[in-house]
Scaffold this active site. Structure first.
Site: not given
Length: 415
Positions: A210-212
């Site tokens: 995933g990412n932030r």
């Protein structure tokens, strides 16, 4: 303003006390209508002390004033928080078996409901059908927050914070007033699709890549488009904040799910504007393990094979250009986002200019991201780029203000 605060019987009823205080401190007259079950969680003396008005829950209180009709007729706003599954089912069925439900039947003002219940109850098809019924009748049902519920349970169904409910309710009142003046709602009749949040690509049943991204920027764009009068569909990946009231939410967590949602909601359903604010993963595992991947007995690492995810933005532009060539009337507008860090190959703006040409979008929103920068933050700085135009920098400012600037830039593109 005369506000009716309905409180139904859930553990989250205690939060409604803070909501009542927010309305009274803003100078509004508040009448609290708890259900009989709600009074088992928070007693009448609390509501009377906070509102300054007597509290009743049945239709036989103060019969001479016919208050089971009068309260709804005189209200400028009705807010129900928490709205339990039972309360929404009774209202959807048109039942009038206590003072709150009779008031909801007679009210002609904006009505806002903030659901709160266990995840299984919220996701039950019966509850979802009742929510759709209420929304079809003009009731603004806020999406519940995700988080800790009663006991050790977590998930969607948590009552949003009182400040969120208060803001959503006031937006509905202001929207009702502005709706009388089409000049204040220039996007009325427009259909807008906004993607938001960060995609998650499954590695095994437990883990994901995933990412932030928190989803805050996309939420702000959806909120701004709604306030301009548009019908907004929010394609929601993984997010940290609740969706704005008054928008339709479609869950699309992975890149593949988001690609399908964009194809349907923008291309097939015929939207006027697509804003791709979601942070889409560029790569995903080539294979998804069917069981949890275990550590091996040695001290070696793990090698993952990744494959490219579909270019959702480029695909949407290609379909748009095929169905609506440049210069044709009613050509939908596509807005892309470029979250960049800058590197030895170029600055944030240089990378964004290249992406603008490569993707073929009508407007590109570029910003610099990183740890404690943009992602998850309340403020941002964005650069608005159009083909052949000079970049326009907005910020540092709030994401809501940046979203409004984005919408201002899009308005002439919509024609």
């Amino acid at each position: 303003m005369r506000v009716v605060l309905g409180v139904s019987g859930g553990i989250a009823a205690y939060k409604a006390a803070s909501l009542c205080r927010l309305f009274t401190e803003a100078g509004h007259e508040v009448r609290v209508l708890p259900t009989a079950a709600a009074l088992r969680f928070v007693g009448a003396p609390t509501w009377e002390a906070l509102s300054g008005h007597p509290v009743a829950h049945d239709v036989f209180s103060d019969v001479p004033s016919v208050q089971h009709v009068r309260v709804g007729q005189e209200a400028d706003l009705v807010v129900v928080a928490p709205a339990t599954a039972d309360l929404m089912a009774r209202v959807a069925a048109g039942m009038a078996d206590d003072l709150l439900t009779t008031t909801l039947l007679t009210a002609t003002c904006p009505v806002v409901m903030a659901p709160a219940m266990h995840t299984e109850m919220w996701l039950n098809p019966a509850t979802q059908a009742n929510v759709e019924t209420l929304r079809a009748r003009g009731v603004h049902v806020i999406e519940p927050a995700s988080g800790r519920l009663t006991g050790t349970d977590t998930g969607p169904g948590r009552l949003p914070d009182p400040e969120v409910i208060h803001a959503a309710a006031m937006a509905r009142v202001e929207g009702a007033v502005e709706g009388a003046d089409a000049g204040e709602r220039p996007w009325a009749g427009r259909r807008v699709v906004v993607s938001t949040g960060g995609t998650r690509e499954a590695l095994d049943p437990v883990r994901f890549l995933g990412n932030r991204s928190s989803g805050r920027m996309g939420m702000a764009v959806a909120r701004a488009a709604r306030d301009l009068g548009a019908e907004v569909t929010l394609l929601q990946a993984a997010v940290e904040v609740p969706a704005p009231d008054g928008v339709r939410v479609v869950e699309a967590v992975s890149a593949a799910e988001l690609e399908a949602a964009v194809a349907h909601e923008f291309s097939e359903a015929g939207a006027d504007l697509l804003v791709m604010a979601a942070a889409v993963a560029d790569y995903r595992p080539a294979e998804i393990a069917q069981s949890k991947l275990k550590k091996t007995g040695d001290t070696g690492g793990m090698v993952l094979e990744l494959e490219r995810t579909p270019d959702i933005l480029a695909g949407a532009v290609a379909r748009r250009d095929e169905e609506h060539p440049a210069g044709t009337a009613g050509r939908p507008v596509v807005v892309g986002f470029a979250a960049e860090t800058g590197d030895d190959a170029g600055s944030v703006l240089e990378h964004a200019q290249a992406k603008l040409q490569r993707k073929g979008v009508d407007l590109l929103v570029a910003n610099e991201v990183g740890v404690d920068k943009t992602f998850g933050q309340e403020d941002t700085t964005v650069h608005l780029l159009t083909p052949g135009g000079e970049p326009v920098t907005v910020g540092p400012t709030s994401k809501d203000e940046a979203a409004r600037a984005l919408c201002d830039a899009v308005t002439p593109l919509l024609g």
